[in-house]
Motif scaffolding. Structure first.
Motif, PDB file in Angstrom:
ATOM      1  N   ASN A   1       0.861  -1.187   0.000  1.00 20.26           N
ATOM      2  CA  ASN A   1       0.000   0.000   0.000  1.00 20.26           C
ATOM      3  C   ASN A   1       0.894   1.232   0.000  1.00 20.26           C
ATOM      4  N   ARG A   2       0.562   2.152  -0.890  1.00 20.72           N
ATOM      5  CA  ARG A   2       1.373   3.361  -0.940  1.00 20.72           C
ATOM      6  C   ARG A   2       0.899   4.398   0.067  1.00 20.72           C
ATOM      7  N   ARG A   3      -0.379   4.374   0.394  1.00 22.34           N
ATOM      8  CA  ARG A   3      -0.933   5.366   1.310  1.00 22.34           C
ATOM      9  C   ARG A   3      -1.793   4.659   2.360  1.00 22.34           C
ATOM     10  N   MET A   4      -1.707   5.137   3.603  1.00 24.74           N
ATOM     11  CA  MET A   4      -2.556   4.652   4.692  1.00 24.74           C
ATOM     12  C   MET A   4      -2.744   5.766   5.697  1.00 24.74           C
ATOM     13  N   SER A   5      -3.836   5.705   6.425  1.00 24.99           N
ATOM     14  CA  SER A   5      -4.029   6.663   7.510  1.00 24.99           C
ATOM     15  C   SER A   5      -3.191   6.220   8.713  1.00 24.99           C
TER      16      SER A   5
ATOM     17  N   SER B   1       3.907  12.963   5.367  1.00 23.50           N
ATOM     18  CA  SER B   1       2.712  13.152   6.175  1.00 23.50           C
ATOM     19  C   SER B   1       1.888  14.302   5.612  1.00 23.50           C
ATOM     20  N   SER B   2       0.566  14.120   5.577  1.00 22.69           N
ATOM     21  CA  SER B   2      -0.324  15.167   5.101  1.00 22.69           C
ATOM     22  C   SER B   2      -1.615  15.111   5.911  1.00 22.69           C
ATOM     23  N   GLY B   3      -2.509  16.072   5.615  1.00 21.80           N
ATOM     24  CA  GLY B   3      -3.782  16.098   6.339  1.00 21.80           C
ATOM     25  C   GLY B   3      -3.586  16.249   7.826  1.00 21.80           C
ATOM     26  N   GLU B   4      -2.677  17.222   8.206  1.00 23.41           N
ATOM     27  CA  GLU B   4      -2.368  17.471   9.619  1.00 23.41           C
ATOM     28  C   GLU B   4      -1.842  16.220  10.314  1.00 23.41           C
ATOM     29  N   GLY B   5      -1.067  15.437   9.563  1.00 20.02           N
ATOM     30  CA  GLY B   5      -0.425  14.255  10.131  1.00 20.02           C
ATOM     31  C   GLY B   5      -1.275  13.019  10.149  1.00 20.02           C
ATOM     32  N   ARG B   6      -2.523  13.106   9.628  1.00 19.24           N
ATOM     33  CA  ARG B   6      -3.407  11.942   9.689  1.00 19.24           C
ATOM     34  C   ARG B   6      -3.126  10.939   8.586  1.00 19.24           C
ATOM     35  N   LEU B   7      -2.586  11.396   7.456  1.00 22.66           N
ATOM     36  CA  LEU B   7      -2.367  10.518   6.308  1.00 22.66           C
ATOM     37  C   LEU B   7      -0.874  10.342   6.061  1.00 22.66           C
ATOM     38  N   LEU B   8      -0.503   9.123   5.688  1.00 23.76           N
ATOM     39  CA  LEU B   8       0.898   8.785   5.438  1.00 23.76           C
ATOM     40  C   LEU B   8       1.044   8.231   4.039  1.00 23.76           C
ATOM     41  N   GLU B   9       2.170   8.525   3.409  1.00 27.20           N
ATOM     42  CA  GLU B   9       2.401   8.074   2.039  1.00 27.20           C
ATOM     43  C   GLU B   9       3.889   7.803   1.865  1.00 27.20           C
ATOM     44  N   ARG B  10       4.182   6.711   1.193  1.00 21.41           N
ATOM     45  CA  ARG B  10       5.575   6.422   0.847  1.00 21.41           C
ATOM     46  C   ARG B  10       5.812   6.818  -0.597  1.00 21.41           C
ATOM     47  N   GLY B  11       7.080   6.828  -0.982  1.00 19.67           N
ATOM     48  CA  GLY B  11       7.436   7.139  -2.349  1.00 19.67           C
ATOM     49  C   GLY B  11       7.135   5.979  -3.276  1.00 19.67           C
ATOM     50  N   PRO B  12       7.300   6.172  -4.582  1.00 23.64           N
ATOM     51  CA  PRO B  12       7.076   5.082  -5.543  1.00 23.64           C
ATOM     52  C   PRO B  12       8.046   3.936  -5.323  1.00 23.64           C
ATOM     53  N   GLY B  13       7.706   2.776  -5.876  1.00 25.25           N
ATOM     54  CA  GLY B  13       8.449   1.553  -5.609  1.00 25.25           C
ATOM     55  C   GLY B  13       9.923   1.621  -5.933  1.00 25.25           C
ATOM     56  N   GLN B  14      10.304   2.413  -6.966  1.00 28.32           N
ATOM     57  CA  GLN B  14      11.712   2.487  -7.355  1.00 28.32           C
ATOM     58  C   GLN B  14      12.496   3.508  -6.544  1.00 28.32           C
ATOM     59  N   ASP B  15      11.842   4.198  -5.630  1.00 28.62           N
ATOM     60  CA  ASP B  15      12.475   5.228  -4.821  1.00 28.62           C
ATOM     61  C   ASP B  15      13.376   4.599  -3.763  1.00 28.62           C
ATOM     62  N   ASP B  16      14.482   5.288  -3.408  1.00 28.94           N
ATOM     63  CA  ASP B  16      15.398   4.775  -2.392  1.00 28.94           C
ATOM     64  C   ASP B  16      14.708   4.623  -1.043  1.00 28.94           C
TER      65      ASP B  16
ATOM     66  N   ALA C   1      -9.158   0.690   5.278  1.00 33.45           N
ATOM     67  CA  ALA C   1      -8.806   0.590   3.869  1.00 33.45           C
ATOM     68  C   ALA C   1      -7.426   1.129   3.590  1.00 33.45           C
ATOM     69  N   PRO C   2      -6.459   0.263   3.233  1.00 33.62           N
ATOM     70  CA  PRO C   2      -5.207   0.758   2.676  1.00 33.62           C
ATOM     71  C   PRO C   2      -5.466   1.352   1.300  1.00 33.62           C
ATOM     72  N   LEU C   3      -4.707   2.317   0.940  1.00 32.86           N
ATOM     73  CA  LEU C   3      -4.966   3.035  -0.299  1.00 32.86           C
ATOM     74  C   LEU C   3      -3.999   2.581  -1.379  1.00 32.86           C
ATOM     75  N   PRO C   4      -4.488   2.113  -2.542  1.00 35.18           N
ATOM     76  CA  PRO C   4      -3.605   1.672  -3.613  1.00 35.18           C
ATOM     77  C   PRO C   4      -2.852   2.839  -4.217  1.00 35.18           C
ATOM     78  N   ASP C   5      -1.819   2.492  -5.014  1.00 33.14           N
ATOM     79  CA  ASP C   5      -0.965   3.515  -5.583  1.00 33.14           C
ATOM     80  C   ASP C   5      -1.726   4.487  -6.476  1.00 33.14           C
ATOM     81  N   ASP C   6      -2.816   4.052  -7.127  1.00 30.93           N
ATOM     82  CA  ASP C   6      -3.503   4.902  -8.093  1.00 30.93           C
ATOM     83  C   ASP C   6      -4.683   5.644  -7.491  1.00 30.93           C
ATOM     84  N   ALA C   7      -4.831   5.648  -6.180  1.00 36.18           N
ATOM     85  CA  ALA C   7      -5.978   6.309  -5.573  1.00 36.18           C
ATOM     86  C   ALA C   7      -5.877   7.813  -5.764  1.00 36.18           C
ATOM     87  N   GLY C   8      -6.967   8.448  -6.186  1.00 35.52           N
ATOM     88  CA  GLY C   8      -6.998   9.895  -6.362  1.00 35.52           C
ATOM     89  C   GLY C   8      -7.221  10.585  -5.028  1.00 35.52           C
TER      90      GLY C   8
END
Length: 891
Positions: A642-646, A693-708, A848-855
């Motif tokens: 999952n690329r994004r999760m709360s 971190s976004s949404g006042e720290g509520r949402l977390l996101e990692r970089g794309p799969g090829q990112d260090d 719900a974990p958020l897939p990479d293509d979630a808008g």
């Protein structure tokens, strides 16, 4: 102040031959006073009379010199007002000369004479200063082979042997001055006791004092095993057990008694101070050939906590050298060597007697079916505790073959607690010790045993055969980290405020006892893990084993090592954790030097590789410190697929899975504490740029799969992912079979076979992946969480919560992994696989974990849904969906 003219006065008062002997002895003796300035102990202006433990010309010479060098009144001067030619006397006299050994207690005339001297003058007082003299007790210094035979012990030797001891060990002489005793104060406290009776009382107190000091310096008086054997055989519980055995088997009491005596000689240690000193001399050379260094951390804290307690050392158990390493290090640090509980399989010819004289006592693997043996062994342990003998045993029951701490076997703990309940004279302190290696001499045999090969039986021939190969290798550094000690009394107070009512009852088994023992065992394992040492091999194993081919570009490995070191340093697991000071480049160089990794040269950058066999062995050292990375690994696992999760979902699901991780890795937090640790870890990842971190720290996101950053997260996550795969194997196998179909043992066996097959298909290099003990622990934890229980027929039933656990696995495990497990578990059952695929595709109310293509709109909607679902769950528990006919665990 003490008389500063003691030197000249002593010379004038002592006979010429005494002064001459002192001059002759001086080059052979080097004194260490304890305390260094004993003059501060004395009361100014009050006459001083010294008392030594044993009569001896050499002791008088040593005392006279020690007093002269410390500026104390000389023992060779007359004692004012007491009609004594000397200001010193001995409690024990000896007759004979060169080989004389006929001894008797010193008469009490001296003390009686001192008491009578004070009776006529109420203003006068005499200070009695006990002085203990030890020749040859300085274990931090290496001694010659012959000199250890003449070191200080409990035996009162003849004059010729004392002379040899002075010539060989005189430079290791300790003179211990105790606080003076006011004879006037003793007389006033005793009232109208006649002088002879008062003299006997003071002599008795002095003898007790000298025994206590000698026990603290050289250990308890257990040189003669028969003393302990007789005490055990004469104890009431043993006499009763002998009588019961005689009646049950229709044999004479004498024959049953001889059987009990034989058992005692099989069990009991035969502690020998010369053997311990000799073994220390040999081991110092052995360790130098084997290891590059042995480090002890937090030992000063352990030594400061020990006085006044019966100390029980409870180390981790990873190698046969654990016994020797800890005892050796304690000995050279000036601490009494403990009596060690060893398996009877180590009672080999030649080796067994040496271990026994080094303090080992032997126990059988099982006491079942032998009531007499059980009673005799329990009484022996009780005698050791009653005598204040420090002990050591391994509560894991055996050496860990995986590198993790094993589930404790609390038999010895229960015996210790019951022995203390019976005679709570000296409080008990459990001292956890973490032992960390960089290479194990048993490594290859462990891997073979985990792969299904039978365990090799210990034998003298096998030991000698393996010793040659061992001595041809280097095993790096060893760390002995002393953890936070655990006092027994507060645990008993918490369990039952009236626990002291059971004193004197050897058969007492209160209902709360098992709970106390279980909590104690758990806390010991937790405290061992909280004192872990993170060495270079641990760090390399954590990084390289997380890649499919156990290979990393040097730049990536350097970055990963730096990240892991920062994680351990910035999020301290415990104040007793120690971390290698080596920088990442030095860690890689050290791993190459030790033969754990191999460098592959390449124009675009070198690659570091752990080959197949080293990679399997490295899993052991990864598991040593896996608990330190558990929180970070869980957070990272949430972003594997999952690329994004709360943030709330990561923390909530972490609390659900935490009891199972905690049970496997002996983590120290409760659910709230683990939640706080997850929050701190997330903040660390955000600071390091691994998560955004976004949404006042509520949402977390990692970089794309090829990112260090994504690569570093994946490496951290894969250290724990196999644990979640094992959990899924267990719940999938149980769900596929259905309720009331499998016993716990059948499920455990099915899980091990499934994991073994999956390991073969995926070429995994972690033999513990299919270790039955880990599946057994997980199934037990499911029972504790009331997710699984046993029906009246011994079969497993389960709650609807199991379905939720299957569904929540989607957050962590990829579809391919889940499909492979289901296929193997169901032996190719396509229906189960299709059902899993249908559940994966269908919308779920789970967080719900958020897939990479979630808008962004979908991101917000899913986050709101996850938050609502989180409120429907109680913190730290698995809550099933309400369905018609849903099963509930029995109350």
């Amino acid at each position: 102040m003490p008389d500063m003219t003691a030197d000249s006065s002593a010379r004038s008062r002592a006979p010429w031959w005494f002064n001459l002997a002192g001059h002759l002895l001086e080059p052979w003796v080097r004194l260490r006073r304890d305390p260094a300035e004993p003059a501060g102990l004395l009361k100014p202006g009050v006459p001083v009379c010294y008392v030594i433990e044993r009569d001896g010309f050499s002791d008088a010479l040593i005392l006279d010199r020690a007093c002269r060098e410390a500026g104390l009144p000389s023992p060779m001067r007359p004692l004012p007002g007491a009609r004594r030619r000397r200001s010193v006397f001995a409690l024990v006299r000896r007759d004979g000369w060169l080989f004389g050994r006929n001894r008797h207690r010193a008469p009490n005339e001296t003390l009686g004479q001192l008491v009578r001297a004070l009776e006529g003058d109420p203003e006068r007082d005499i200070q009695i200063v006990p002085v203990s003299i030890y020749v040859g007790r300085a274990p931090a210094r290496e001694s010659g082979w012959f000199s250890v035979l003449f070191s200080e012990n409990w035996v009162m030797v003849g004059r010729f042997r004392r002379l040899l001891a002075l010539l060989l060990n005189g430079r290791d002489t300790v003179v211990h001055f105790s606080a003076p005793v006011s004879l006037r104060a003793v007389m006033e406290e005793s009232g109208a006791i006649p002088p002879p009776r008062l003299a006997r009382k003071v002599a008795r107190v002095l003898r007790t004092h000298f025994r206590r000091i000698r026990a603290a310096v050289i250990g308890p008086d257990l040189s003669h095993r028969r003393t302990v054997v007789d005490a055990v055989l004469n104890a009431e519980p043993v006499r009763n057990a002998i009588a019961a055995t005689a009646a049950k088997e229709n044999i004479s009491y004498a024959k049953a008694w001889r059987r009990a005596q034989k058992l005692m000689f099989e069990i009991a240690a035969d502690y020998s101070h010369p053997v311990v000193r000799s073994a220390s001399f040999l081991l110092s050379n052995f360790w130098n050939k084997l290891y590059d260094g042995i480090a002890m951390h937090h030992f000063d804290k352990a030594r400061a906590a020990a006085p006044g307690y019966e100390v029980v050392y409870v180390p981790s158990h990873r190698s046969h050298t654990d016994y020797l390493l800890l005892s050796y290090q304690l000995h050279v640090s000036g601490v009494v060597v403990p009596h060690i509980a060893a398996g009877v399989n180590l009672n080999l010819p030649v080796i067994g007697p040496i271990l026994r004289r080094g303090g080992a006592f032997f126990l059988r693997r099982s006491f079942k079916g032998n009531a007499l043996y059980s009673v005799v062994f329990n009484e022996y342990v009780a005698q050791l505790i009653d005598r204040g003998v420090p002990m050591e045993y391994f509560i894991e029951g055996g050496r860990s073959r995986t590198g993790r701490l094993l589930a404790p076997r609390a038999g010895m703990l229960a015996m210790t607690v019951r022995a203390f309940l019976r005679a709570p004279r000296r409080p008990v302190l459990f001292q956890p010790v973490y032992i960390g290696y960089e290479k194990l001499m048993e490594g290859k045999s462990y891997i073979g045993e985990l792969s299904g090969k039978p365990k090799e039986k210990e034998s003298l021939l096998g030991l000698l055969r393996g010793l040659g190969g061992v001595l041809r290798q280097r095993y790096g550094h060893v760390a002995l980290n002393f953890g936070e000690p655990i006092e027994l009394t507060p645990l008993l107070d918490q369990a039952s405020p009236d626990w002291r009512a059971y004193a004197g009852n050897p058969d007492a088994k209160p209902e709360w006892l098992s709970g106390v023992v279980d909590r104690l065992a758990e806390q010991i394992q937790v405290n061992i893990n909280r004192a872990a040492d993170v060495n270079p091999i641990n760090l390399l194993a954590l990084a390289l084993l997380a890649t499919p081919k156990h290979a990393m570009a040097e730049s990536d490995l350097l970055a990963q090592l730096e990240l892991t070191k920062a994680l351990v340093a910035e999020l301290p697991y415990s104040e007793r954790i120690t971390l290698t000071p080596l920088e990442p480049a030095a860690i890689i160089a050290y791993g190459e030097q030790m033969g754990w990794i191999r460098r592959v040269r390449h124009p675009q950058g070198d690659v570091l590789v752990a080959d197949d066999e080293p990679a399997v062995l490295l899993s052991y050292f990864r598991n040593n410190v896996l608990h330190l990375a558990a929180t970070a690994a869980w957070v990272a696992c949430c972003f594997l697929n999952n690329r994004r999760m709360s943030r709330a979902s990561v923390v909530r699901l972490g609390r659900i899975v935490y009891p199972f991780i905690q049970g496997e890795l002996f983590l120290p937090w409760d659910a709230e504490g683990f939640g706080a640790q997850m929050q701190a870890t997330i903040d660390f990842f955000v600071r390091r740029g691994l998560l955004e971190s976004s949404g006042e720290g509520r949402l977390l996101e990692r970089g794309p799969g090829q990112d260090d950053a994504a690569f570093q997260l994946k490496v951290i996550a894969r250290s724990l992912i196999q644990a979640f795969e094992r959990y899924y194997i267990a719940i999938a196998a149980l769900a596929k079979s259905g309720p009331h179909k499998l016993t716990a043992a059948e499920l455990e066996n099915a899980c091990a076979l499934t994991a073994q097959r999956l390991s073969l298909l995926n070429e995994q290099t972690a033999p513990e992946f299919f270790d039955k003990a880990l599946f057994r622990g997980f199934i037990q934890k499911l029972r504790e969480q009331r997710v699984v229980w046993t029906d009246e027929n011994g079969k497993l039933d389960y709650a609807e919560a199991l379905e939720d656990m299957v569904r929540d696995a989607r957050v962590i495990l990829s579809r391919e992994v889940r499909h492979s497990i289901l296929k193997i578990t169901g032996d190719g059952d396509r229906d189960a696989a299709r059902a899993e695929e249908a559940r994966a595709a269908a919308p779920q109310p789970a967080p719900a974990p958020l897939p990479d293509d979630a808008g962004s709109a979908d991101l917000h909607a899913r986050h709101v849904a996850a938050e609502r679902h989180a409120h429907a769950h109680e913190a730290g528990t698995v809550v099933a969906q309400e369905k018609p006919g849903g099963g509930e665990p029995p109350a």
